[in-house]
Design an enzyme around this catalytic site. Sequence first.
Site, mmCIF file in Angstrom:
data_model
loop_
_atom_site.group_PDB
_atom_site.id
_atom_site.type_symbol
_atom_site.label_atom_id
_atom_site.label_comp_id
_atom_site.label_asym_id
_atom_site.label_seq_id
_atom_site.Cartn_x
_atom_site.Cartn_y
_atom_site.Cartn_z
ATOM 1 N N ARG A 30 3.464 1.801 5.326
ATOM 2 C CA ARG A 30 3.898 2.817 6.121
ATOM 3 C C ARG A 30 2.697 3.804 6.269
ATOM 4 N NH1 ARG A 30 6.757 7.273 5.616
ATOM 5 N NH2 ARG A 30 7.671 6.473 3.785
ATOM 6 N N TYR A 77 5.824 6.772 32.809
ATOM 7 C CA TYR A 77 6.481 5.978 32.473
ATOM 8 C C TYR A 77 8.062 6.399 32.096
ATOM 9 C CZ TYR A 77 8.317 2.285 29.121
ATOM 10 O OH TYR A 77 9.213 1.616 28.373
ATOM 11 N N ASP A 84 -2.046 8.262 29.217
ATOM 12 C CA ASP A 84 -1.364 6.846 28.828
ATOM 13 C C ASP A 84 -2.177 5.728 29.656
ATOM 14 O OD1 ASP A 84 0.055 4.532 29.148
ATOM 15 O OD2 ASP A 84 1.881 5.430 29.020
ATOM 16 N N LYS A 121 1.524 -4.516 26.362
ATOM 17 C CA LYS A 121 1.136 -5.029 27.847
ATOM 18 C C LYS A 121 -0.313 -6.041 27.610
ATOM 19 C CE LYS A 121 4.586 -2.585 28.931
ATOM 20 N NZ LYS A 121 5.380 -2.454 28.022
HETATM 21 N N1 PLP Z 1 3.314 3.498 28.872
HETATM 22 C C1 PLP Z 1 3.715 2.749 29.954
HETATM 23 C C2 PLP Z 1 2.798 2.955 31.456
HETATM 24 C C3 PLP Z 1 4.379 1.584 29.880
HETATM 25 O O1 PLP Z 1 4.598 0.791 31.079
HETATM 26 C C4 PLP Z 1 5.291 1.338 28.977
HETATM 27 C C5 PLP Z 1 6.308 0.016 28.746
HETATM 28 O O2 PLP Z 1 6.414 -0.441 29.701
HETATM 29 C C6 PLP Z 1 4.926 2.395 27.831
HETATM 30 C C7 PLP Z 1 4.056 3.201 27.773
HETATM 31 C C8 PLP Z 1 5.819 1.946 26.513
HETATM 32 O O3 PLP Z 1 5.385 0.856 25.587
HETATM 33 P P1 PLP Z 1 6.348 0.141 24.470
HETATM 34 O O4 PLP Z 1 7.173 -0.624 25.359
HETATM 35 O O5 PLP Z 1 5.065 -0.830 23.755
HETATM 36 O O6 PLP Z 1 6.960 0.966 23.744
#
Ligand code: PLP
Length: 399
Positions: A61, A114, A184, A209
């Site tokens: 962890r 998001y 992000d 992704k």
């Molecule tokens: N940021 C964006 C732009 C996303 O599209 C997503 C998920 O779709 C995330 C963060 C979150 O990622 P995770 O699904 O790996 O938690």
Amino acid sequence: MTGHAVTRSDAEICTTAGMDPGTHHGAVAPPIYQTSLFAQPSMAVFAEHQASEHEDFVYSRGANPTVAVLARALAELERGEAAQCFGSGMGAISAVWTTLLRAGDHVLLLNDVYGPTLQLAQHLERLGVEHTLLRSPGEDWEQHLRPSTRLIHLESPGTYRMKVLDLRAIADAARARGITTVIDGTWATPLFQKPLEHGIDVVVHSLTKYVGGHSDVLGGAVVGSAAFVRDLFYAGFQLQGSVMSALEASLVLRGLRTLPVRMAEHQRNAIRVVDYLQTRPEVAAVHHPHADLPADHRLRREQLTGVTGLVGLDLAEATPQAVARFVDALRLFRIGPSWGGYESLVTSPSKPGGEAAMAAQGFSSGMVRLSVGLEGADAQIADLAQALDSLARYSPHPL
Ligand code: PLP
């Protein structure tokens, strides 16, 4: 985990991460350290390692050698000093926020972010953290900063409408006020945008992704200064426990090996798909940095060295019913959340009864999102063409 001083090419970083000569008996795939703990040779060494657990191996962890290989590669790709991997992108975002924020602080969210990131902001209201969301920040966005603003969280390109923001202007305005900027960067991947080079403090990624790329693993990462990543390790990472396992790290590393070639192909396909969609009268707008949006042009040139396969479009018939007919008619593009894998996907936030809520956010009820995969643009366009044709043929009152 601390990154390298010398700048190597992205392709070299992706393909050689963890393949240091003389380590792991020459294994070209770093071993999966599938262990929850690391036994220590003495109490003195144990104490020493516990005091520097962000880089010494004590308990998984904390730091794990397989995960550390991935973190070093990501730090180097982003030109950051250090990186921390997480069990998911949301784990990474939550950890950054809870490391930085305390009661009374204010967060400014810029661009379409998001959905769960906005939900996180709403959730933290109960702990005394306030927020403002500017979906389309204009010239006057700085007026929404407050003396209590601690964090600016942005996406660029943003979610769904893929709008590009001026990273340097935001970073400069924030730095002058002692505000931390977090981007992000998932859409662009660490290959097509280097936000730290534009002055942004911290980059987060969902590795689920493109970096993972095979729709078989969840992961997240944070890249920033060594000092910030160290604070993050002992607060948001270790205490919240959104851990990436060694097995997951090895899957993400496998994705990383081919990231440059996959992204070149996603880009080629997406450009052809975007060009095609723009020729169709059933499509009112295409949201993608390649679609010629004049306002974004300079920023796109300065900030993005490539475009990816996540494409937004607004159907001219802007109703949830038309969206459902279009999406259901697609065959190659499969319906599902997430994106960035080898497979083409489609989704939409437009649902019957949700039109007013969509309009309130400035969204068309004809909004659809495509993740353009690796099947080849000919097959992708053929699928989109037949689905758009079926939309054009549809009559609500057949004779
Ligand atoms: N940021 C964006 C732009 C996303 O599209 C997503 C998920 O779709 C995330 C963060 C979150 O990622 P995770 O699904 O790996 O938690």
